[in-house]
Design a protein around this motif. Structure first.
Motif, PDB file in Angstrom:
ATOM      1  N   ALA A 125      48.898  35.174  44.316  1.00 31.65           N
ATOM      2  CA  ALA A 125      47.520  34.691  44.269  1.00 31.65           C
ATOM      3  C   ALA A 125      46.540  35.817  44.578  1.00 31.65           C
ATOM      4  O   ALA A 125      45.350  35.720  44.304  1.00 31.65           O
ATOM      5  N   ILE A 126      47.036  36.880  45.163  1.00 29.93           N
ATOM      6  CA  ILE A 126      46.203  38.046  45.478  1.00 29.93           C
ATOM      7  C   ILE A 126      46.383  39.070  44.362  1.00 29.93           C
ATOM      8  O   ILE A 126      47.465  39.605  44.154  1.00 29.93           O
ATOM      9  N   ALA A 127      45.320  39.318  43.607  1.00 33.65           N
ATOM     10  CA  ALA A 127      45.412  40.208  42.444  1.00 33.65           C
ATOM     11  C   ALA A 127      45.755  41.628  42.862  1.00 33.65           C
ATOM     12  O   ALA A 127      45.275  42.131  43.876  1.00 33.65           O
ATOM     13  N   SER A 128      46.601  42.266  42.089  1.00 35.08           N
ATOM     14  CA  SER A 128      46.919  43.671  42.344  1.00 35.08           C
ATOM     15  C   SER A 128      45.803  44.536  41.764  1.00 35.08           C
ATOM     16  O   SER A 128      44.837  44.038  41.185  1.00 35.08           O
ATOM     17  N   GLN A 129      45.963  45.811  41.896  1.00 39.94           N
ATOM     18  CA  GLN A 129      44.940  46.724  41.370  1.00 39.94           C
ATOM     19  C   GLN A 129      44.926  46.742  39.852  1.00 39.94           C
ATOM     20  O   GLN A 129      43.905  47.031  39.242  1.00 39.94           O
ATOM     21  N   ASN A 130      46.061  46.407  39.228  1.00 39.33           N
ATOM     22  CA  ASN A 130      46.174  46.563  37.781  1.00 39.33           C
ATOM     23  C   ASN A 130      46.229  45.253  37.002  1.00 39.33           C
ATOM     24  O   ASN A 130      45.907  45.225  35.822  1.00 39.33           O
ATOM     25  N   THR A 131      46.666  44.164  37.645  1.00 34.81           N
ATOM     26  CA  THR A 131      46.848  42.896  36.932  1.00 34.81           C
ATOM     27  C   THR A 131      46.267  41.724  37.717  1.00 34.81           C
ATOM     28  O   THR A 131      46.010  41.825  38.911  1.00 34.81           O
ATOM     29  N   TYR A 132      46.075  40.595  37.006  1.00 33.45           N
ATOM     30  CA  TYR A 132      45.686  39.331  37.640  1.00 33.45           C
ATOM     31  C   TYR A 132      46.238  38.183  36.804  1.00 33.45           C
ATOM     32  O   TYR A 132      46.781  38.394  35.716  1.00 33.45           O
ATOM     33  N   SER A 133      46.129  36.960  37.322  1.00 35.10           N
ATOM     34  CA  SER A 133      46.664  35.781  36.634  1.00 35.10           C
ATOM     35  C   SER A 133      45.583  34.731  36.463  1.00 35.10           C
ATOM     36  O   SER A 133      44.685  34.599  37.313  1.00 35.10           O
ATOM     37  N   LYS A 136      53.486  32.629  36.548  1.00 35.35           N
ATOM     38  CA  LYS A 136      52.091  32.992  36.270  1.00 35.35           C
ATOM     39  C   LYS A 136      52.015  34.032  35.156  1.00 35.35           C
ATOM     40  O   LYS A 136      52.871  34.913  35.051  1.00 35.35           O
ATOM     41  N   ASP A 137      50.970  33.884  34.330  1.00 34.19           N
ATOM     42  CA  ASP A 137      50.778  34.862  33.257  1.00 34.19           C
ATOM     43  C   ASP A 137      50.223  36.167  33.826  1.00 34.19           C
ATOM     44  O   ASP A 137      49.820  36.246  34.990  1.00 34.19           O
ATOM     45  N   ILE A 138      50.225  37.196  32.999  1.00 33.38           N
ATOM     46  CA  ILE A 138      49.817  38.539  33.430  1.00 33.38           C
ATOM     47  C   ILE A 138      48.669  39.026  32.560  1.00 33.38           C
ATOM     48  O   ILE A 138      48.783  39.074  31.330  1.00 33.38           O
ATOM     49  N   TRP A 139      47.555  39.386  33.215  1.00 34.35           N
ATOM     50  CA  TRP A 139      46.397  39.961  32.527  1.00 34.35           C
ATOM     51  C   TRP A 139      46.140  41.362  33.087  1.00 34.35           C
ATOM     52  O   TRP A 139      46.295  41.597  34.286  1.00 34.35           O
ATOM     53  N   LEU A 140      45.742  42.271  32.211  1.00 33.60           N
ATOM     54  CA  LEU A 140      45.459  43.644  32.613  1.00 33.60           C
ATOM     55  C   LEU A 140      44.012  43.772  33.069  1.00 33.60           C
ATOM     56  O   LEU A 140      43.087  43.375  32.348  1.00 33.60           O
ATOM     57  N   GLN A 141      43.816  44.295  34.272  1.00 29.76           N
ATOM     58  CA  GLN A 141      42.469  44.451  34.824  1.00 29.76           C
ATOM     59  C   GLN A 141      41.615  45.383  33.966  1.00 29.76           C
ATOM     60  O   GLN A 141      40.424  45.128  33.743  1.00 29.76           O
ATOM     61  N   LYS A 142      42.205  46.423  33.465  1.00 29.97           N
ATOM     62  CA  LYS A 142      41.443  47.458  32.770  1.00 29.97           C
ATOM     63  C   LYS A 142      40.836  46.962  31.474  1.00 29.97           C
ATOM     64  O   LYS A 142      39.684  47.268  31.141  1.00 29.97           O
ATOM     65  N   THR A 143      41.600  46.141  30.714  1.00 31.73           N
ATOM     66  CA  THR A 143      41.153  45.722  29.377  1.00 31.73           C
ATOM     67  C   THR A 143      40.842  44.227  29.284  1.00 31.73           C
ATOM     68  O   THR A 143      40.342  43.774  28.257  1.00 31.73           O
ATOM     69  N   ASP A 144      41.136  43.461  30.357  1.00 30.74           N
ATOM     70  CA  ASP A 144      41.003  41.998  30.331  1.00 30.74           C
ATOM     71  C   ASP A 144      41.807  41.386  29.185  1.00 30.74           C
ATOM     72  O   ASP A 144      41.388  40.411  28.554  1.00 30.74           O
ATOM     73  N   GLU A 145      42.954  41.969  28.895  1.00 26.85           N
ATOM     74  CA  GLU A 145      43.844  41.453  27.865  1.00 26.85           C
ATOM     75  C   GLU A 145      45.104  40.887  28.503  1.00 26.85           C
ATOM     76  O   GLU A 145      45.593  41.405  29.515  1.00 26.85           O
ATOM     77  N   ARG A 146      45.608  39.817  27.892  1.00 31.01           N
ATOM     78  CA  ARG A 146      46.821  39.201  28.412  1.00 31.01           C
ATOM     79  C   ARG A 146      48.051  39.848  27.800  1.00 31.01           C
ATOM     80  O   ARG A 146      48.064  40.168  26.605  1.00 31.01           O
ATOM     81  N   GLN A 147      49.090  40.052  28.619  1.00 32.04           N
ATOM     82  CA  GLN A 147      50.370  40.525  28.110  1.00 32.04           C
ATOM     83  C   GLN A 147      51.123  39.314  27.559  1.00 32.04           C
ATOM     84  O   GLN A 147      51.840  38.619  28.293  1.00 32.04           O
TER      85      GLN A 147
END
Length: 424
Positions: free
Chosen positions: A141-149, A171-182
């Motif tokens: 639930a705590i977003a990492s530096q590189n990803t969020y859900s 949980k799904d994985i989204w990239l912080q840098k591009t706001d794109e989902r893996q």
């Protein structure tokens, strides 16, 4: 009473609902020892719920108002022999969880009478004992530096080897840098009631990536100590249906292949559900297109055997039915109608006058249980009690009075607005 044989006293007490047994604990020490005995608690769950099996009671969550996320939790008593007789009891969480910002979207259970409510916060409940336990925040639930859900899918079950209730969260994985989902990639974490903590599932658990999960309609599907989710694999634009399973004992994921149950994914909702007294899984294919006049039911005859899938039967479509929102035993399902109301049976359509807005209605079978969520390792703020009050919005007369009162208030408000406009 002390002269009565213990077996007779046990038989008598086993016929009482859990809330009455909690009062009986204060009668005398021998009754207290009997009611808190693990053997009595285990036998009570099977005996009492079998005794009341013809009185199908439902555990319901719903959002009754369009303008609010606030969720109502209630017990709905419905006697199948007297379809017009029902009663609703509202379970009111403590004040810190009874606000516009605390809500639940899914019910999972019963698992020995214990339920998991997915939402904000995630909660375990024993409604029979009015126990309400907010789970601690997970690591994911705590977003990492590189990803969020953004999207998550939960599973809930019991590990008989360790006598532990567990929650798995995908949980799904989204990239912080591009706001794109893996796309096709997920991460998973497991909560244990015994330890009151989360752990990240390691490589040995082997999430079978890549895959996607369908979220159109969700029913608690817990069979043979395994949680199940309906999903698919996208192979260069061709979607292949699969079931994702997670074993609560071994803590390992696996994929189960599924035959083609409909012509295309766009033509129907697919709802995964337990069948045959929760000994195996099946899927209900219900139409999106109005021209289709039936529901198809596919069942895996032997759980885990991918070659045992078969189309078991079809059910004639009823115009008022929208989709499945719950399950309460064997081949009995709870449905949502076009007015977002609750319908407990396709054989005898009846409106229980329980409504949930914005698809905020879920229901499952209510089972009485004496199993406590107490493990002695939780903070007092995490483990609290519910209170029960009359569910006025589910009662025909009270609901009508409420709507009349609301209508009168709206008329008064509109008149004030009209007078103000005329006088300006």
């Amino acid at each position: 009473m002390e002269q009565l044989p213990l077996e007779l006293v046990s038989n008598i007490l086993s016929r009482l609902p859990a809330k009455d047994l909690m009062k009986c604990k204060s009668i005398c020490k021998s009754w207290f020892d009997l009611i808190t005995n693990p053997y009595f608690i285990t036998n009570y769950y099977a005996f009492y719920n079998d005794l009341i099996r013809h009185h199908e009671n439902l555990f319901v969550i719903r959002r009754p108002f369009l303008s609010s996320l606030k969720t109502c939790i209630s017990l709905l008593s419905s006697n199948v022999n007297h379809p017009k007789k029902y009663a609703s009891e509202l379970l009111k969480p403590p004040s810190e969880y009874n606000s516009e910002y605390k809500y639940w979207t899914e019910i999972m259970g019963p698992c020995n009478g214990i339920y998991f409510l997915e939402g904000n916060p995630n909660v375990m409940m024993n409604p029979s004992l009015r126990q309400f336990k907010a789970l601690p925040q997970s690591h994911l639930a705590i977003a990492s530096q590189n990803t969020y859900s953004i999207t998550e899918y939960g599973g809930f079950g019991f590990d008989p080897k360790t006598n532990d209730y567990k929650v798995v969260m995908i949980k799904d994985i989204w990239l912080q840098k591009t706001d794109e989902r893996q796309i096709g990639y997920w991460t998973a974490e497991l909560y244990s009631l015994n330890s009151n903590s989360w752990k990240k599932l390691d490589a040995n658990s082997a999430l079978p990536l890549p895959f996607e999960i369908w979220g159109s309609s969700r029913v608690y599907t817990y069979v043979n100590n395994c949680c199940h989710w309906w999903g698919f694999i996208d192979d260069y634009g061709v979607k292949e249906n699969v079931v994702l399973a997670f074993d609560m004992v071994t803590e390992v994921f696996r994929k189960i292949k599924v035959p083609r149950v409909c012509a295309s994914s766009e033509e129907a909702f697919k709802t995964l559900a337990p069948f045959n007294e929760s000994s195996t899984i099946g899927v209900i294919v219900h139409p999106v297109i109005r021209d289709v006049k039936h529901y198809d039911v596919w069942v895996m005859k032997d759980h885990g055997d991918e070659g045992s899938w078969m189309k078991q039967y079809s059910v004639r479509h009823k115009e008022v039915i929208y989709k499945v929102v719950g399950f309460y035993g064997s081949h009995h399902f709870v449905w949502n109608d076009d007015n977002e109301g609750l319908i407990p049976s396709l054989q005898q359509i009846k409106d229980l006058r329980v409504y949930g807005r914005c698809e905020g209605l879920r229901a499952t079978r209510y089972m009485e249980s004496l199993i406590s969520l107490h493990r002695g390792n939780e903070f007092s703020s995490q483990f609290v009690s519910c209170t029960s009050v009359l569910d006025t919005l589910a009662l025909p007369n009270q609901r009508r009075k409420f709507m009349v009162s609301l209508s009168q208030k709206m008329k008064t408000f509109l008149k004030i607005c009209y007078d103000a406009l005329v006088n300006t």
